[in-house]
Motif scaffolding. Sequence first.
Motif, PDB file in Angstrom:
ATOM      1  N   GLY A   1      83.177  74.535  22.965  1.00 20.69           N
ATOM      2  CA  GLY A   1      84.563  74.132  23.219  1.00 20.69           C
ATOM      3  C   GLY A   1      84.868  72.735  22.714  1.00 20.69           C
ATOM      4  N   CYS A   2      83.849  71.895  22.678  1.00 25.24           N
ATOM      5  CA  CYS A   2      84.017  70.529  22.187  1.00 25.24           C
ATOM      6  C   CYS A   2      83.710  70.414  20.696  1.00 25.24           C
ATOM      7  N   GLY A   3      83.461  71.568  20.048  1.00 26.07           N
ATOM      8  CA  GLY A   3      83.242  71.556  18.609  1.00 26.07           C
ATOM      9  C   GLY A   3      81.803  71.393  18.165  1.00 26.07           C
ATOM     10  N   ASP A   4      80.874  71.321  19.118  1.00 30.75           N
ATOM     11  CA  ASP A   4      79.461  71.153  18.755  1.00 30.75           C
ATOM     12  C   ASP A   4      78.797  72.527  18.660  1.00 30.75           C
ATOM     13  N   MET A   5      79.085  73.262  17.591  1.00 29.13           N
ATOM     14  CA  MET A   5      78.553  74.610  17.419  1.00 29.13           C
ATOM     15  C   MET A   5      77.035  74.607  17.224  1.00 29.13           C
ATOM     16  N   ASN A   6      76.526  73.607  16.514  1.00 30.92           N
ATOM     17  CA  ASN A   6      75.071  73.522  16.329  1.00 30.92           C
ATOM     18  C   ASN A   6      74.360  73.296  17.663  1.00 30.92           C
ATOM     19  N   GLY A   7      74.933  72.432  18.492  1.00 30.05           N
ATOM     20  CA  GLY A   7      74.355  72.181  19.810  1.00 30.05           C
ATOM     21  C   GLY A   7      74.408  73.422  20.690  1.00 30.05           C
ATOM     22  N   ALA A   8      75.522  74.165  20.621  1.00 35.53           N
ATOM     23  CA  ALA A   8      75.659  75.392  21.410  1.00 35.53           C
ATOM     24  C   ALA A   8      74.616  76.417  20.990  1.00 35.53           C
ATOM     25  N   LEU A   9      74.414  76.566  19.686  1.00 31.06           N
ATOM     26  CA  LEU A   9      73.415  77.495  19.172  1.00 31.06           C
ATOM     27  C   LEU A   9      72.013  77.059  19.573  1.00 31.06           C
ATOM     28  N   GLN A  10      71.735  75.764  19.509  1.00 37.78           N
ATOM     29  CA  GLN A  10      70.416  75.252  19.883  1.00 37.78           C
ATOM     30  C   GLN A  10      70.146  75.474  21.373  1.00 37.78           C
ATOM     31  N   THR A  11      71.168  75.310  22.212  1.00 39.12           N
ATOM     32  CA  THR A  11      71.001  75.541  23.650  1.00 39.12           C
ATOM     33  C   THR A  11      70.588  76.985  23.908  1.00 39.12           C
TER      34      THR A  11
ATOM     35  N   LEU B   1      76.859  78.294  30.262  1.00 37.08           N
ATOM     36  CA  LEU B   1      77.972  77.383  30.561  1.00 37.08           C
ATOM     37  C   LEU B   1      77.870  76.133  29.688  1.00 37.08           C
ATOM     38  N   LYS B   2      76.649  75.606  29.561  1.00 38.07           N
ATOM     39  CA  LYS B   2      76.441  74.436  28.706  1.00 38.07           C
ATOM     40  C   LYS B   2      76.833  74.755  27.265  1.00 38.07           C
ATOM     41  N   SER B   3      76.424  75.930  26.758  1.00 39.25           N
ATOM     42  CA  SER B   3      76.780  76.323  25.393  1.00 39.25           C
ATOM     43  C   SER B   3      78.290  76.448  25.219  1.00 39.25           C
ATOM     44  N   ALA B   4      78.953  76.996  26.224  1.00 38.82           N
ATOM     45  CA  ALA B   4      80.409  77.152  26.152  1.00 38.82           C
ATOM     46  C   ALA B   4      81.098  75.792  26.081  1.00 38.82           C
ATOM     47  N   VAL B   5      80.604  74.835  26.858  1.00 39.52           N
ATOM     48  CA  VAL B   5      81.173  73.483  26.822  1.00 39.52           C
ATOM     49  C   VAL B   5      80.931  72.860  25.453  1.00 39.52           C
TER      50      VAL B   5
END
Length: 199
Positions: A20-30, A13-17
């Motif tokens: 969705g907000c454009g932080d693809m690097n953060g989503a991948l890191q999560t 869910l955190k990665s999806a958020v």
Amino acid sequence: MGNADSIPVVSQLKSAVQAGCGDMNGALQTQENFTRQCPIISHMRNAIEDAVPPQERRPDTVCNALADVIPGVGHIKGAVHYAMGDHPQGERAMKAASRSTAVIGGTIVGLAVGGLGGAVTGGDAGNRYMDAAIATAEDAIKGKITPGEAFDGCAAPLLDTVEKHHKAGAMWDKVEKSTESSDKSQLVQAKGESAGMGE
């Protein structure tokens, strides 16, 4: 447990958020954190990393290998690869998912039939059967063997298992008969002794 990154569903869910907000690097890191910190998932990751050569160890490679071995998921992934024309990846995913399915199925059946020992034997038999079936199917597709030989090749591991089970059953029957005859002779002897005591 650890932080939110290590908790199943919460991490996704955190990665999806983040995505969705454009932080693809953060989503991948999560998700990277999730695969390293979540119990069981981190163990699976370690096993897959052991199987993937060091020069190919990237998050996408490890995630691909993990998805390949999950029954159902690997089959769908393989079908998508085939549909997109990527036959080597499709074949790898299909084989890995099919092998996992056979091992899990064999383990469940073995556990139900023979307890823990049966589970180990069933999982091993499932793995051997799927390896033989895959090799036989590949030979049939390449025209190296006839359809009848392909059938025999796929049936052989199953027939071997049935034969071993039959032999084990026959041996067990002999043990039971031996025990029954021993019990009967002991019963006759005990009756004789008790009859002698009454005189």
